[in-house]
Every structure is written in C-alpha cells, then in structure tokens.
Design a protein around this motif. Structure first.
Motif, PDB file in Angstrom:
ATOM      1  N   UNK B 121       1.053 -17.172 -38.348  1.00 48.08           N
ATOM      2  CA  UNK B 121       1.730 -18.274 -39.031  1.00 48.08           C
ATOM      3  C   UNK B 121       2.282 -19.267 -38.017  1.00 48.08           C
ATOM      4  N   UNK B 122       2.747 -18.719 -36.918  1.00 47.71           N
ATOM      5  CA  UNK B 122       3.272 -19.591 -35.881  1.00 47.71           C
ATOM      6  C   UNK B 122       2.170 -20.497 -35.347  1.00 47.71           C
ATOM      7  N   UNK B 123       1.018 -19.897 -35.152  1.00 50.38           N
ATOM      8  CA  UNK B 123      -0.114 -20.699 -34.680  1.00 50.38           C
ATOM      9  C   UNK B 123      -0.494 -21.772 -35.691  1.00 50.38           C
ATOM     10  N   UNK B 125       1.551 -23.328 -37.382  1.00 51.49           N
ATOM     11  CA  UNK B 125       2.653 -24.284 -37.435  1.00 51.49           C
ATOM     12  C   UNK B 125       3.261 -24.410 -38.812  1.00 51.49           C
TER      13      UNK B 125
END
Lengths: 360, 360
Positions: B121-123, B125
């Motif tokens: 999810x971080x990737x 954004x």
DNA sequence: CTGAAAGCGCTAACAA
DNA sequence: TTGTTAGCGCTTTCAG
C-alpha cells in the motif's frame, strides 16, 4: 520547518551512489539487464545496493510512464453477501500473489452506481476489470471493451456483449432441485425469486419451469422487489406463503431471499420440511447449520474465483501481443447438496401431509 | 497499426481549442479560478467545454504531481467474515461518496502478510490507512505513522503505538454475557477463545474472568489454535466439550468459533440450551435464525464504520495544516442480545421466548 | 555495454 | 488576468 526527513530514495540517488547511469539501474531493476548486455558485475552491484537501502520505485511515476497500474477493479453486487465476499477473497489472494492489487466496490445492483464505479475505475487507470454486471450497463462495459482493457464478468453476463465470463448453469441447479423435490413427493413447488431480469435469475427460473412442465405440475412464481427493505420483504413473503397454503415446497433463487424466507416461516410458525420444504441457491453457514439443515444448490465458488482470475491474468499478460484471444465463456456446474429441509420425513408424517394437501 | 483511436483528451487539447493557456484550464478545473482572478467568462467557457467533451484529468499524472492518490488502504483480517465485510462495505460507501477509493486486502491475521500488504500500500501511495492490525506489526504501522500518513485502526489496537482507533469494549460485553448466564442459573461457564494475545481478545477474556471472580465460580478457558483447519477445530472443540461435561454454558469470543462450536455440538447430539447454553460474540444471520436463536454480544458495526471513516477523512482533510490533532481513541459499546440459547427453559417458557423473538 | 535525454499529463510558481 | 515553464520519478530509445 516543514521539510522533515522525507528522504525517500530515488533512482537517481542510487545511480549517483553507484556511479552508473539511471538507465542502467532502471534496466537492471526491470530484468532487462541481459537483453541490454549490462555486465553481471554491474547488475549485481545494483541489485545489492537497492536491496541494502530498500529502494522501491515510485509506482505512480512508473504507472504514468508505462500506463500500467497493476490494479484490478472489482465490481461486485454486494461485498457483504457471503457469496461475493468469498469469491472476492479468493480472487484477491490470487491477484496479490501475482502482483496485482484489487480496488473494489459494491453496486447493490444499482445501474447508476455501477456506471459511476466503472468510470471511476477508468479514471484510476485500472489494468483490468472483474465485474458482476448490474442490468443496463452495456454501454459502460462496451466502452472498456473498446479500449481493450481486459475484462471478465462473472455470476451473470450481458448477452449483447462479447465478453469473457464465468457463470454457473443456474437452470441445471434449479432443475435438479425441483426434480429432487418432486421425487420426494412434494407436488406443489413455488419458486421465489427477485424482480431482476438478469441472466442468472432468468436461468434459474428456466430450470424450475422446465422441471415442472416435464412433470406437468402447476407453477407458482413469486417475484420479490429487491429494493424493499428487510421488514417489507419478510412481510411480503409471509403474505405470499399464507396465500399459498397449498404449496408444500419453496425454492429460493438467492441466499438472501432464503434468509428472509426462513424469517417469514419462523414467524408464521411453520415447520420445515413438514409444512414446507425448502431449497436455496448458494451455500451459507446458516444453511448448513440450521435445524433442519437447508438443502442448497451450491455454486463452485473456488472454481469461479480461480477461473475468473486466470482468464483475467492471461488477458493482462497477452495484451501486448495484439492478437485477439478467443472469448472465454465458462459455464460451471452447481451441485445440489441435499439436506433435511427437502427430505420427506418418516412415513407417518408424510401421509399426514399428503392428506392435508388432499383436503385443500 | 497499433495506434488506434486512443484519442483521450488532454488538458492541452482543451486549452488549445479554447485558445487559453493550460494553466488557466488547470486552475479553473481545480476550483482556483477565483483566487487566481480568472474572469468568470473564461472560467465558464472552460467548464462548458470540459463538460462537452467529457474531459477527465489523468489521475496518475495528477497523483504524481500532487502526491495524493485519493485511495485509502483497507487492511482487514478476513473480508469473508461477515463482521469485517459489513464494516468494509459501510466504509467503502462513505469513502466513495467523499471521493475516495478503497483498495483492500485480507491478512488472515498473519503477521508477515500484514507487513507485506502495508508495504504494498505504501508503494501505491495510498493517502490513508484503515487497519485491523495483526499481532507484531508495530514496526510497519509505526513507520506509516512517522510518515504522517493518516491512519485509523479498528477492532483492536497496538498498545505500544499512539494511534487513532475505534474499538469496542469487549470486556463489558463478555461481562454482561457471563452475568446474564449466571442469573439464568448456569453455574459452570466456559470461555472459548483463540490463542491470540491481541487487545480485543484479551479484553473479552477479562470480562469473563471478572464476572466469574465476582461470583466466585470456577473458570474454564479453552484456547483454540486458529491456524488449524476447519475439521481440526471442530474436533478440538468436540474433545473439549466432551471433556468438560460439567460445563453448562459456553461463551465464544468470535463468530467463527461459535459456528465451529455449533457444528461440534450438533455432532455430539447435545441440545441447546438444555445441555449447554451458548453466547457468541458478533451477530450473524445464522445466530438470529438458528433454532434456538443464539444469544450474542452484538458489535455496533454501523457506528464502528462511521467513526472510522469520519476520523480518517477528518485527518485527511487536516493533513495540510501541520497542527497535530488529538488522538481519537473511541471505545464503543456492545449490546447483549438475549435469545433462547442462553435462557433456562422453565416449563412453558420456551414458547414465550419464541414469541418475544418474533416480536423483535 | 552505458549515458543523455525525451517525455508520460498535470500542477503551480513565477512572469508578463 | 493569463501564459510559460519547471518539475513529480520513472522508462526507454538512441547515440556513443
């Protein structure tokens, strides 16, 4: 003040550190080292350093550049319905393993909402769609098809459109259920369905009609307006059941209708299967554990999920090669799981029931 | 050959057509016409033309530029569990109405998988997270917190971390359930829970312990290994129940444990509540309609969903202003819904109970 | 084998 | 009031 330690590593940072070009890093990272004849030594150094600093390419930039987001749009009828949430959960798992994220939404079978959702997904540039189509969204689906975005429908399809899809032979399920009930000696079987005209519902109805025609027994079809609220549906079903006391068996076309039906039957104080035998579409914890256990036409959820995602991923893979692949239109088969709700009890009670029937 | 009619309109196209600059169009589209003192006439022309050709800005480019994706990452334990799918479905609806998309995943309460999902999810954004945290993911959650990405946990929380969260007072629910059972004259109450150490489970256990201590009756706690497969869990529970014949009541800490429990009880041929009274956490169609209906500690799913999304959206809105907002840590209250599975059958009272139930 | 450079489409300073 | 332009971070020719 505001410039915190936002030191997200960039590809340029790692190129600079390694004293190689950005292109080299990018190529290595995308597995194109060999084909660009980059020395193994350099490739390894790059990989090692990337690993070390935990560099992750910015997916947004990557997507903007490549036009691929690795996101699949999943449009289901209702994620709170166990049938859909089970399939969704299986699809999600498979997709993740192959590097795709799922972005999902429930339409509640609403046409407007479905259109809106598809267009939102389009704006998000999803790479592919998995859709449980509501009625009347031919145009929107047609559009994504025209754009060659891989798309797979399931549960039902849009006859007007040449799509990949995975459905279940609903007629077969209902036919089996009706035949089973007739064999058990239930002679007056009603079919409770929604007011939807969609393929899967039509299909389920057809199986019922065919079975009853073959046995030359009268048909009773109750259509429930799905838009109504919970209590209204239960009341509607209670009225129906009371008004059709001659019916000795009910087939429900969806799990939630049967759940409403059970509520109605309980409130009316009727006994299953003595007063009324029951068969429902879709398996459910409730049906398995209910007393008496409810006979169901179980859909092969694992198979549905597996085929849907396989077809979609294949399509996603092939999209580069412009050769249009043949349409995959799978029709899986449901299984009749016979439980107590549709089985005549011991001779004594059966006779009694039949006598009552004759009296009517 | 390959260049089909990919005529997606760009902002430059509409600027060119209108003979204004790209900036003007962008400003108007982003509602900054006034503050950039663009004439109403121009603004209207832009809006009208945009409307006419149905221009939609490319979200990817927009996101790359602004750093905002309008996507919320939802990490639940299991989307196929009705509790989570109901909350998810409510959250999704609210989020969509406010312009946010949901990207979701199930962790099955697995630590590794949870970490992986958060980093994915971080990737991607995501602008914010809604997380049902598995054990041991303090580090990953700490990281997103440090990045100031709006995050709300629910169902349970991580005591080590200062997060917004929405949980339910589980102790209160179990305490009420145990007290109720004791009042009904059940004296030997066992608590069936998982082997998880998470806050919500610990909490539910605490309520049980406290109630039994206060009444000075012996405690029996059965911990089921959640990793086991279905049949293993049922077998485990059967063994437990058989080995504790003195128990006259069971409280289950989750809906799925109770479902397994019902299966076990059915196989053992025990009657509810005569041989064994039952109370479960979480409401469920099955519990409402089961015969006898199962008493439950119902969680306020609507409230949970509403508060979670409200807190998150507020946070998303406020993020610009760097003022750190006070932590929202809500503790909602469960409701004990008494049904027949936990009520002593005195002579003639069974019917009464059923009537009451129907009235609900 | 490697590096420079041209964008993907949009936003928002900064000029004019 | 409006236009110019510099990137956001990455991929991918194409020339060295």
């Amino acid at each position: 003040m505001s410039e915190k330690v936002k030191k997200r590593t960039l590809i340029s940072d790692i190129a600079a550190h390694l004293e190689v070009s950005i292109a080299t890093v990018s190529l290595v990272l995308n597995g194109k080292a060999k084909q660009s004849r980059i020395s193994d030594a350099v490739a390894e150094r790059v990989l090692a350093y990337v690993q070390e600093v935990g560099y992750k390419p910015n997916q947004l930039a990557k997507s903007l550049r490549t036009g691929k987001t690795h996101v699949i749009g999943l449009v289901v009828e209702d994620i709170a319905n166990p049938f859909f949430s089970t399939v969704a959960s299986l699809i999600e798992r498979q997709a993740f393993e192959r590097g795709y994220r799922i972005i999902y939404c429930s339409t509640n079978n609403d046409t407007e909402r479905s259109k809106q959702l598809i267009s939102m997904f389009r704006e998000q540039h999803v790479d592919g769609y998995i859709v449980v189509p509501a009625a009347g969204i031919e145009e929107q689906v047609g559009e994504i098809l025209r754009e060659h975005t891989p798309t797979v429908l399931f549960d039902r399809y849009l006859p007007a459109l040449p799509t990949h899809h995975v459905v279940v032979n609903g007629a077969q399920g209902t036919y089996a259920a009706a035949t089973h009930l007739l064999a058990q000696g239930f002679a007056n079987i009603a079919f409770v369905t929604t007011d939807s005209e969609q393929t899967q519902m039509q299909d389920r109805l057809d199986g019922y009609v065919r079975a009853l025609q073959e046995h030359q027994v009268p048909q009773t079809v109750k259509r429930v307006a799905v838009s109504k609220d919970r209590e209204a549906v239960i009341a509607d079903l209670m009225t129906f059941i009371e008004g059709h006391r001659q019916c000795d068996a009910l087939i429900f076309s969806t799990n939630y209708l049967c759940i409403y039906g059970l509520e109605a039957i309980t409130r009316l104080g009727l006994r299953i299967p003595d007063d009324l035998a029951l068969v429902s579409y879709d398996d459910h914890d409730l049906f398995r554990l209910y007393t008496p256990a409810i006979t169901v036409i179980a859909q092969p959820v694992e198979d549905i999920a597996k085929n849907v995602i396989d077809i979609l991923l294949e399509e996603l893979k092939q999209r580069a090669s412009e050769s249009p692949r043949p349409l995959q239109q799978l029709v899986l088969h449901p299984t009749l799981v016979v439980r107590q709700s549709s089985v005549r009890r011991a001779a004594g009670s059966a006779k009694k029931a039949r006598k009552q029937e004759a009296a009517n």
